[in-house]
Design an enzyme around this catalytic site. Structure first.
Site, PDB file in Angstrom:
ATOM      1  N   THR A   1      -2.034   5.608   1.630  1.00  0.00           N
ATOM      2  CA  THR A   1      -3.224   4.772   1.474  1.00  0.00           C
ATOM      3  C   THR A   1      -3.387   3.951   2.744  1.00  0.00           C
ATOM      4  O   THR A   1      -2.415   3.392   3.254  1.00  0.00           O
ATOM      5  CB  THR A   1      -3.084   3.833   0.261  1.00  0.00           C
ATOM      6  OG1 THR A   1      -2.960   4.620  -0.922  1.00  0.00           O
ATOM      7  CG2 THR A   1      -4.300   2.917   0.132  1.00  0.00           C
TER       8      THR A   1
ATOM      9  N   ARG B   1      -4.638   5.352  -8.642  1.00  0.00           N
ATOM     10  CA  ARG B   1      -4.418   6.791  -8.756  1.00  0.00           C
ATOM     11  C   ARG B   1      -4.153   7.197 -10.206  1.00  0.00           C
ATOM     12  O   ARG B   1      -4.674   8.213 -10.688  1.00  0.00           O
ATOM     13  CB  ARG B   1      -3.267   7.201  -7.845  1.00  0.00           C
ATOM     14  CG  ARG B   1      -3.530   6.874  -6.378  1.00  0.00           C
ATOM     15  CD  ARG B   1      -2.268   6.910  -5.524  1.00  0.00           C
ATOM     16  NE  ARG B   1      -1.730   8.258  -5.407  1.00  0.00           N
ATOM     17  CZ  ARG B   1      -0.571   8.527  -4.806  1.00  0.00           C
ATOM     18  NH1 ARG B   1       0.175   7.550  -4.319  1.00  0.00           N
ATOM     19  NH2 ARG B   1      -0.153   9.785  -4.716  1.00  0.00           N
TER      20      ARG B   1
ATOM     21  N   LEU C   1       0.858  -1.181   0.000  1.00  0.00           N
ATOM     22  CA  LEU C   1       0.000   0.000   0.000  1.00  0.00           C
ATOM     23  C   LEU C   1       0.893   1.229   0.000  1.00  0.00           C
ATOM     24  O   LEU C   1       1.927   1.244   0.684  1.00  0.00           O
ATOM     25  CB  LEU C   1      -0.910   0.027   1.238  1.00  0.00           C
ATOM     26  CG  LEU C   1      -1.973  -1.058   1.364  1.00  0.00           C
ATOM     27  CD1 LEU C   1      -2.728  -0.907   2.682  1.00  0.00           C
ATOM     28  CD2 LEU C   1      -2.947  -1.028   0.199  1.00  0.00           C
ATOM     29  N   ASP C   2       0.500   2.247  -0.754  1.00  0.00           N
ATOM     30  CA  ASP C   2       1.248   3.497  -0.743  1.00  0.00           C
ATOM     31  C   ASP C   2       1.256   4.086   0.668  1.00  0.00           C
ATOM     32  O   ASP C   2       0.387   3.786   1.491  1.00  0.00           O
ATOM     33  CB  ASP C   2       0.614   4.512  -1.696  1.00  0.00           C
ATOM     34  CG  ASP C   2       0.717   4.091  -3.157  1.00  0.00           C
ATOM     35  OD1 ASP C   2       1.585   3.268  -3.475  1.00  0.00           O
ATOM     36  OD2 ASP C   2      -0.100   4.585  -3.964  1.00  0.00           O
ATOM     37  N   MET C   3       2.212   4.950   0.916  1.00  0.00           N
ATOM     38  CA  MET C   3       2.367   5.561   2.230  1.00  0.00           C
ATOM     39  C   MET C   3       1.058   6.179   2.733  1.00  0.00           C
ATOM     40  O   MET C   3       0.666   6.000   3.886  1.00  0.00           O
ATOM     41  CB  MET C   3       3.460   6.633   2.177  1.00  0.00           C
ATOM     42  CG  MET C   3       3.643   7.414   3.457  1.00  0.00           C
ATOM     43  SD  MET C   3       5.028   8.574   3.326  1.00  0.00           S
ATOM     44  CE  MET C   3       4.880   9.435   4.903  1.00  0.00           C
TER      45      MET C   3
END
Length: 371
Positions: A210, A308, A206-208
């Site tokens: 998210t 995104r 997961l992105d930072m």
């Protein structure tokens, strides 16, 4: 499945409705209402749940399928009985058939002499017969990240894996730009506090900024099996998001390849010149507002920034996403994206596991502000 948001004129979205609109309610689930106890025992597996703002509420559930793989007797041990079909075959082929182990893991087992036949350490001179018991231990590996005080919120945990509800604002593991205070650092502290020791293996990312469900494998077998399952679409990954603008279609699929980072920035773009990797994103509208749309997104592939990039490309970037033109940072301080539901097959028992993570507070406030 019915969705109470569809074809509704009511512009108010309640967070509890939003998070469970597409899923069966707990009253409808096979196991009924979840227990309020700290851990729920199911088929020898401990289920736990944690909302970052609450503790003790059970949010996870598991649906039992017919076991297709041998049961692990402890954290790193497998046993199985040799059958008639195994006669005449070598130990590696037999182990691969019964345990679905990768060649890499089996090579480590043989090199470290971690295979037993009828209670004795296996050597190549031993003959294997139907009815024999083969026991294998996975290689003992550990991580060496420094401990840090990072919240680790288990939604599901057993001896092979853990699923956590990751808060926004933390990278998954140390990087050049974020060398510490990561989820990996927090898991090291969690392991010590709970008397555990294993090498941390992130199955998904997961992105930072998210939030939501993140799978951590506790051994190489879990990582191998679940990585293959990810590639063959045996893992269902659903996200909640708020996007800019009003989407026309209720349901659609974005099937567009995505390329690597642009120049020296983390920005990624759709690439239709043959240089991008296949990416498939399934979008379902939950609620249309005056200038925004609440959506549920299912990933069929798992590329960096996939949601995104795709939503920005079609002109509906995520609210709060400055990297892809989402804007509205005054409403939420990060992209409005939350991994809310996972369904996967247990890497040892093949049991179907379903877990959920409630919306975080900042997304609840966003929904209230734009409704």
């Amino acid at each position: 499945m019915s969705n109470k948001f569809e074809n509704s004129d009511d512009s108010n979205i309640h967070a509890s409705d939003f998070i469970y609109a597409m899923a069966p309610s707990r009253k409808e689930s096979e196991h009924g209402a979840p227990s309020q106890s700290e851990g729920l025992q199911h088929s020898g597996i401990v289920l736990r749940s944690n909302d970052p703002r609450q503790s003790g509420d059970e949010k996870g559930g598991a649906t039992l399928l017919e076991n297709q793989r041998p049961v692990m007797s402890d954290i790193r041990e497998f046993s199985f009985t040799v059958d008639e079909e195994d006669a005449g075959h070598g130990i590696r082929r037999i182990m691969k058939k019964h345990l679905a182990l990768s060649a890499r893991v089996m090579a480590k087992m043989n090199a470290q002499k971690l295979v037993w036949l009828n209670g004795k350490k296996y050597t190549g001179k031993m003959k294997i017969h139907p009815g024999d018991t083969v026991t294998v231990h996975l290689p003992d590996e550990v991580s060496h990240f420094p401990e840090d005080d990072v919240p680790i919120l288990p939604v599901y945990e057993d001896q092979d894996l853990m699923v956590i509800n990751k808060p926004a604002g933390y990278t998954v593991h140390p990087t050049k730009g974020h060398p510490d205070h990561t989820i990996a650092n927090g898991v090291m502290k969690y392991m010590r506090e709970h008397g555990q020791s294993y090498k941390i293996r992130f199955v998904n990312r997961l992105d930072m900024d998210t939030s939501g469900l993140l799978i951590i494998g506790k051994n190489s077998h879990t990582q191998d099996v679940m990585s293959k399952d990810m590639k063959t679409d045996r893992v269902e990954k659903r996200y909640m998001a708020i996007v800019n603008g009003v989407l026309d279609k209720d349901d659609f699929v974005i099937d567009l390849p995505i390329g690597g980072p642009v120049d020296d920035t983390p920005v990624r773009t759709v690439k239709t010149d043959g240089t991008g990797k296949d990416c498939v994103t399934v979008v379902h509208v939950l609620k249309r507002l005056e200038n925004f749309t609440a959506v549920e997104i299912t990933l069929k592939t798992g590329r960096t920034h996939q949601i995104r990039v795709h939503m920005s490309y079609i002109g509906h970037p995520l609210v709060g996403d400055p990297l892809y033109g989402g804007g509205h940072e005054d409403l939420i301080g990060r992209q409005a994206l939350h991994s809310w539901k996972l369904a996967f097959h247990h890497p040892v028992t093949d049991e179907l596991i379903k877990v959920e993570a409630p919306l975080p507070e900042d997304m609840e406030k966003l929904i209230a502000a734009i409704s």
